[in-house]
Design a protein around this motif. Structure first.
Motif, PDB file in Angstrom:
ATOM      1  N   ALA A  63      -0.177   4.030   2.860  1.00  0.00           N
ATOM      2  CA  ALA A  63       1.216   3.887   2.432  1.00  0.00           C
ATOM      3  C   ALA A  63       1.509   4.930   1.367  1.00  0.00           C
ATOM      4  O   ALA A  63       0.634   5.291   0.580  1.00  0.00           O
TER       5      ALA A  63
ATOM      6  N   ALA B 137       4.980   5.085  -4.628  1.00  0.00           N
ATOM      7  CA  ALA B 137       6.399   4.848  -4.926  1.00  0.00           C
ATOM      8  C   ALA B 137       7.075   6.181  -5.228  1.00  0.00           C
ATOM      9  O   ALA B 137       6.537   7.012  -5.953  1.00  0.00           O
TER      10      ALA B 137
ATOM     11  N   GLN C 234       7.218   9.091   3.005  1.00  0.00           N
ATOM     12  CA  GLN C 234       6.187   8.770   3.992  1.00  0.00           C
ATOM     13  C   GLN C 234       5.761  10.091   4.636  1.00  0.00           C
ATOM     14  O   GLN C 234       6.606  10.851   5.112  1.00  0.00           O
TER      15      GLN C 234
ATOM     16  N   ARG D 234      13.309   0.052   6.159  1.00  0.00           N
ATOM     17  CA  ARG D 234      12.603   0.111   4.889  1.00  0.00           C
ATOM     18  C   ARG D 234      11.111   0.337   5.081  1.00  0.00           C
ATOM     19  O   ARG D 234      10.473  -0.341   5.872  1.00  0.00           O
TER      20      ARG D 234
ATOM     21  N   MET E 146       9.352   1.089   1.958  1.00  0.00           N
ATOM     22  CA  MET E 146       8.986   0.514   0.661  1.00  0.00           C
ATOM     23  C   MET E 146      10.031  -0.540   0.284  1.00  0.00           C
ATOM     24  O   MET E 146      11.210  -0.374   0.554  1.00  0.00           O
ATOM     25  N   ARG E 147       9.548  -1.583  -0.340  1.00  0.00           N
ATOM     26  CA  ARG E 147      10.442  -2.706  -0.675  1.00  0.00           C
ATOM     27  C   ARG E 147      10.595  -2.822  -2.190  1.00  0.00           C
ATOM     28  O   ARG E 147       9.600  -2.914  -2.904  1.00  0.00           O
TER      29      ARG E 147
ATOM     30  N   GLY F  90      15.670   0.525   1.496  1.00  0.00           N
ATOM     31  CA  GLY F  90      14.476   0.969   0.786  1.00  0.00           C
ATOM     32  C   GLY F  90      14.631   2.331   0.142  1.00  0.00           C
ATOM     33  O   GLY F  90      13.652   3.063   0.012  1.00  0.00           O
TER      34      GLY F  90
ATOM     35  N   ALA G  12       8.363  -1.071  -6.587  1.00  0.00           N
ATOM     36  CA  ALA G  12       8.348  -0.864  -5.143  1.00  0.00           C
ATOM     37  C   ALA G  12       6.982  -1.225  -4.598  1.00  0.00           C
ATOM     38  O   ALA G  12       5.961  -0.838  -5.167  1.00  0.00           O
TER      39      ALA G  12
ATOM     40  N   PRO H 276       4.683  -1.508  -0.786  1.00  0.00           N
ATOM     41  CA  PRO H 276       4.768  -1.105   0.620  1.00  0.00           C
ATOM     42  C   PRO H 276       5.310  -2.250   1.469  1.00  0.00           C
ATOM     43  O   PRO H 276       4.953  -3.408   1.250  1.00  0.00           O
ATOM     44  N   GLU H 277       6.156  -1.902   2.400  1.00  0.00           N
ATOM     45  CA  GLU H 277       6.741  -2.926   3.261  1.00  0.00           C
ATOM     46  C   GLU H 277       5.665  -3.573   4.119  1.00  0.00           C
ATOM     47  O   GLU H 277       5.664  -4.768   4.360  1.00  0.00           O
TER      48      GLU H 277
END
Lengths: 304, 415, 307
Positions: C124, C127, C131, C237, C239-240, C281, C296, C298-299
């Motif tokens: 991942a 933050a 990606q 998204r 990242m959350r 995100g 943040a 990772p989703e």
């Protein structure tokens, strides 16, 4: 109406009118500005849209609006607003429309339309004294087609059509001055990163009649090449380096609503974006950076 | 009811006035300008209620027209030639909004070379747009067609914009006796527009003309526009009948003049068709069984009416006052598509004439029938024929001599 | 003909994957067709690209309805209907998922008779970092599975597609592609070329005669408001953002006003609330919160992200 309801940041709306779930990119500066503007404008509006990124706001059967919308074409959104305004006026004058049912037409375009293809229609709408608000989300290029250079692209920015080592050879057109030269009711620059300034200007615009421009610089993570999370930082730097002056025109006078003190060097802004990366790497282009700085300095020397 | 002498332009303006038009977005262009000047005078003088707004281009004008129609008022606008083409993006865009309004197009040949006199390439460029098209042959028809066009455009089965076409100069600037409708009768035929749900209202938000992603949704909306245009055929028949009842003048989708027992038939549109009507009378006097079939509706294309009038004839002289470069006459191709494969389909002879207002001599009509007759006798369609004489070419050569084209061609003109 | 689809998110390099694989097939003497599916794709939004390859000229066009191989760059998309990852996946389809769950887990989860393989998911992003593209990895994996593309052709294809981005990018992606290629060496040739739709025994087509409908319905007009809420842009998204309410100063406006997507509302008690169905995100809220009360994560693995 000259009274502001929004005096402090705490007065800013905390529930938002514009629906989420749009097809705009994550971190879109244009959407950021629109959602703040919409909170102030309200739903008794009909957005008359020109071709651009925001064409896809109303993507059947989805719309984020609580009010109305009409898609026209890239060149003629102000003429669409003219038709709507004229028709509403005729209906009001003939008693066929209760005043409570009236709507405010709001032209919504990107810089490609506002600075280029739609400029003739815009100029004519202003000269006719059309009672409308024009909201331009200016991301300094044809963003929806992959960021080719437009009349709003700043000098030296790399775009899909100015990808060479020096970036865009031209200079950003001064749309604020073009509007002001028409002596309209109101012209203002705003940015989503400065919500209070934005809200107060939209409030001022609502209180006036006639042609009114809200020109929103719209930092564009996709087209300018920066991380979406940096949206507000990039926007604040545009203001604090003096590259994007926050100002308004009214009654023949231009007032700067924010004079950056201290004014940061332009490279603080330029270095945040991939579109200017060639100014810093592989070799720092001092001459180009200095030329941009000099242009910004000249501007602010002219501001008393 | 009195008849008075009116130009085609004035007849169009009267049609709009009697329709109780609320809004006219306008832009000047020869030979249309008299229409908007007349309307502007009436708005200024209070004879018309509502507003005329000068736009800065035809593209904006058609945008404003459709936007106002989408807001729920009755809209009229007018243009011509290059103006129609300048508006063409919106001409193709706004029928999909499914809002009614009427546009008078004063036909004029297209550049290049730029010219002022008429042919139909301008309005045929809008053929596939979704605008319905009514083509007029007289100033009276212009007046009547504007009223009919509003009923058609606003019909719940249709809800599409309509072009009323009149030829530049030959109608636009030509005065003919026109019976102007009594305002009360016009109002009875065409009641004030109520919008019928076409609106922008604060209490009923709507997003109009939204985008779609994907060919499936797109196909649905586009084909519905086509189906609505087809529904204009029965709607038109009813409206024309109601008009005939109210005013005593019948304007069917297809005018058939002395064609019932004819062996040979002219097919053409527009004002020069009255010359064909005259030629029919002369040819009849000379013993030939000839008729005229004139589509007034070009969109929707009145295929069934045309088949009814044309199947079983020996030959058709199709006269196109237009030219699709690299193909030929547009009407010829349209007609062939509805007759091909039908039992009793006649031979089609294609003639191109009247480009840029080039006149037709009576003898040319007679000659066209001879050509068509010989072709029918031989069973082979002739090559398409441009109506252009040896004398015209001689005159052209003189002009070319003045323009020194020969010197330019061989390079001798260069220093 | 080989029919291969790559599914991922805007920004993950699915178009690059299709171009690399197309180049590699072409270098091995195949006729090739590769294309991204264009639409309103945005970074993070589900997107796909596809490749056809055959020894004979290719007449087929458009989206691949019956894939021989589906490569999924992001396992959070597999069960998202809007991403259409499983569309047309049948018994002879190979489904390769970049995931930290193993193939047996996915087979049980999907309850399909297709063959499932997995490759470890890429790490991942940190933050604030994008990606990283995984196009070369996906192309390398597909090249191994079809069994007709040599290692050298793959390597040249990566270099050709990414040359404009500079040597370090080429080197990194080549390593990625070859690692995936080698990791799947045991499955060389697992994917076989599929046939065409049989004209002799085809399914009936249910064409209908479209009727003219009322103009109000037959115009592209939306008579409802804020229907965009039905579009689940939360799927974009990677990242959350997560609010630590203990540290939130309840300023009541900053994150909510500056969220460009109207995805943060403020409750009556001034506490912000993130609408995860629509938050894309972008992490603007993480960047602007003055008390650093939003972080943040990772989703992938976040609550509710993967079934």
């Amino acid at each position: 109406m000259n009274e502001h309801v929004i005096h402090r940041v705490r007065d800013l709306p905390s529930a938002h009118l514009l629906g989420a779930g749009t097809a705009m990119c994550a971190g879109c500066g244009g959407l950021g500005a629109l959602h703040q503007v919409y909170d102030v404008l309200g739903e008794k509006t009909v957005f008359v849209n020109a071709a651009g990124c925001m064409t896809l706001l109303a993507n059947y059967p989805f719309t984020p609006f609580k009010g109305s919308w009409l898609y026209t074409a890239m060149a003629s959104a102000p003429a669409g607003a003219q038709g709507v305004r004229d028709a509403l006026d005729v209906l009001l004058a003939q008693g066929r429309l209760p005043p409570a049912e009236d709507l405010a037409p709001v032209v919504l375009t990107g810089d490609g339309s506002a600075y280029g293809m739609g400029l003739s229609a815009t100029s004519a709408a202003i000269e006719r004294g059309l009672d409308f608000l024009y909201l331009c989300y200016d991301n300094e290029g044809y963003g929806n087609t992959g960021q080719q250079s437009s009349g709003a692209t700043p000098h030296a920015a790399r775009t899909a059509t100015s990808a060479g080592g020096r970036g865009h050879p031209g200079f950003k057109k001064d749309l604020f001055a073009i509007w002001a030269a028409h002596a309209p009711a109101y012209v203002a620059t705003v940015i989503g990163a400065e919500p209070l300034d934005l809200a107060r200007k939209v409030e001022t615009a609502i209180g006036l009649k006639g042609p009114r421009l809200i020109l929103a610089l719209a930092p564009c993570p996709t087209g300018w090449d920066f991380e979406p999370a940096a949206l507000v930082d990039v926007g604040r730097l545009a203001v604090n380096t003096g590259i994007f002056p926050l100002k308004e025109y009214r009654d023949g006078r231009i007032t700067h609503t924010r004079i950056p003190r201290p004014r940061l060097p332009v490279e603080a802004y330029l270095s945040t974006q991939g579109r200017f990366a060639h100014l810093f790497s592989p070799r720092r282009d001092d001459a180009a950076i200095a030329a941009i700085q000099a242009q910004v300095d000249r501007y602010w020397q002219g501001v008393a | 009811m009195t008849r008075r002498l009116l130009t085609g332009n004035a007849a169009a303006a009267w049609g709009a006035r009697l329709a109780g038009v609320d809004y006219v977005p306008a832009f000047p262009i020869t030979p249309q300008t008299e229409i908007i000047e007349t309307l502007a005078r009436w708005f200024d003088g209070g004879e018309m209620r509502g507003r005329l707004t000068m736009l800065e281009s035809e593209h904006s004008m058609v945008t404003a027209a459709a936007a106002a129609a989408a807001t729920g008022v009755r809209v009229f606008t007018a243009t011509s030639s290059q103006g129609l083409l300048y508006a063409m993006e919106m001409i193709h865009a706004v029928p999909g909004w499914r809002v009614p309004f009427v546009l008078a197009n004063v036909s004029r040949g297209l550049a290049t070379p730029i010219t002022l006199e008429p042919d139909h390439n301008d309005v045929l460029a809008a053929r596939d747009s979704g605008f319905l098209q009514i083509h007029c042959a007289s100033c009276q028809e212009v007046h009547d067609s504007v009223l009919i066009a509003y009923r058609l455009a606003e019909d719940a089965r249709v809800r599409l914009p309509v072009i009323v076409n009149l030829d530049g100069f030959y109608l636009s600037f030509t005065r003919e006796p026109v019976e102007v409708a009594d305002p009360a009768a016009a109002r009875a035929f065409l009641p004030p527009f109520t919008g019928r749900g076409i609106e922008f209202r604060a209490s009923r938000p709507v997003s109009q003309a939204a985008a779609v992603l994907g060919g499936s949704q797109y196909s649905y909306f586009r084909y519905e526009t086509h189906l609505a245009a087809l529904q204009a055929l029965p709607a038109y028949a009813e409206i024309a009948a109601a008009f005939a009842e109210a005013f005593g003048r019948h304007h069917p989708a297809v005018e058939a003049y002395r064609s019932d027992d004819a062996e040979f038939v002219f097919v053409m549109i527009g004002s020069f068709a009255t010359k064909a009507r005259d030629a029919v009378d002369r040819l009849r006097e000379a013993g030939a069984r000839v008729g005229l079939v004139r589509p007034r509706l070009l969109r929707p294309f009145p295929a069934a009416d045309l088949r009814r009038h044309l199947l079983g004839k020996r030959g058709i002289a199709v006269i196109d006052q237009n030219l699709s470069f690299g193909k030929g006459g547009v009407l010829h191709a349209e007609l062939a598509s509805v007759l091909y494969g039908e039992p009793g389909a006649p031979l089609l002879a294609s003639f191109i004439g009247g480009l840029g207002g080039r006149d037709f001599a009576p003898e040319e009509f007679y000659e066209m029938i001879d050509v068509t007759r010989r072709a029918a006798d031989s069973g082979r369609a002739p090559e398409p024929r441009l109506l252009y004489t040896a004398g015209e070419l001689r005159e052209m050569r003189k002009l070319q001599a003045i323009a020194a084209v020969e010197r330019h061609e061989d390079g001798a003109g260069k220093p | 003909m080989y029919r291969i689809r790559f599914h991922g998110r805007g920004g993950q390099g699915m178009k690059t994957a299709s171009c690399i694989l197309g180049d590699a097939f072409f270098a091995e003497g195949f006729e090739v067709q590769d294309a991204p599916r264009y639409g309103a794709e945005r970074r993070g939004a589900p997107i796909f690209a596809y490749v056809r390859a055959d020894r004979a000229a290719i007449n087929e066009r458009g989206i691949i309805a019956r894939p021989d191989l589906v490569v999924v760059a992001d396992d959070t998309l597999v069960t998202v209907p809007a991403a259409a990852v499983l569309q047309g996946v049948g018994a002879r389809t190979v489904l390769l998922i970049c995931s930290n769950d193993d193939a047996a887990t996915w087979t049980a989860r999907l309850k399909r008779d297709c063959r499932v393989l997995t490759l470890p998911a890429p790490a991942a992003p940190e933050a604030g970092q994008a990606q990283a593209g995984v196009g070369a990895l996906c192309a390398g994996a597909a090249a191994a599975l079809v069994g007709v593309i040599g290692r050298a052709a793959l390597e040249r294809a990566v270099a050709a597609e990414l040359a404009a981005h500079g040597a370090p990018v080429v080197a990194r992606n080549t390593a990625q592609a070859l690692a995936a290629y080698d990791a799947l060496a045991a499955h060389q040739g697992l994917v076989s070329a599929g046939g065409a739709v049989d004209a002799g025994a085809r399914a009936p087509v249910d064409w209908i005669d479209l009727a003219a409908e009322d103009a109000a319905a037959a115009a592209p007009d939306i008579h409802a408001t804020a229907t965009s809420l039905k579009a689940a842009t939360g799927l974009w998204r990677v990242m959350r953002p997560v609010i630590d309410h203990a540290h939130c100063h309840k300023c009541s406006w900053i994150c909510s006003t500056l969220c460009p997507d109207s995805a943060i509302a403020v409750d009556a008690d001034h506490a912000p609330r993130i609408d995860y169905d629509h938050c894309k995100g972008c992490l603007v809220c993480v960047a602007v919160c003055p008390s650093h009360a939003i972080r943040a994560i990772p989703e992938r693995g976040a609550a509710g992200a993967v079934p």
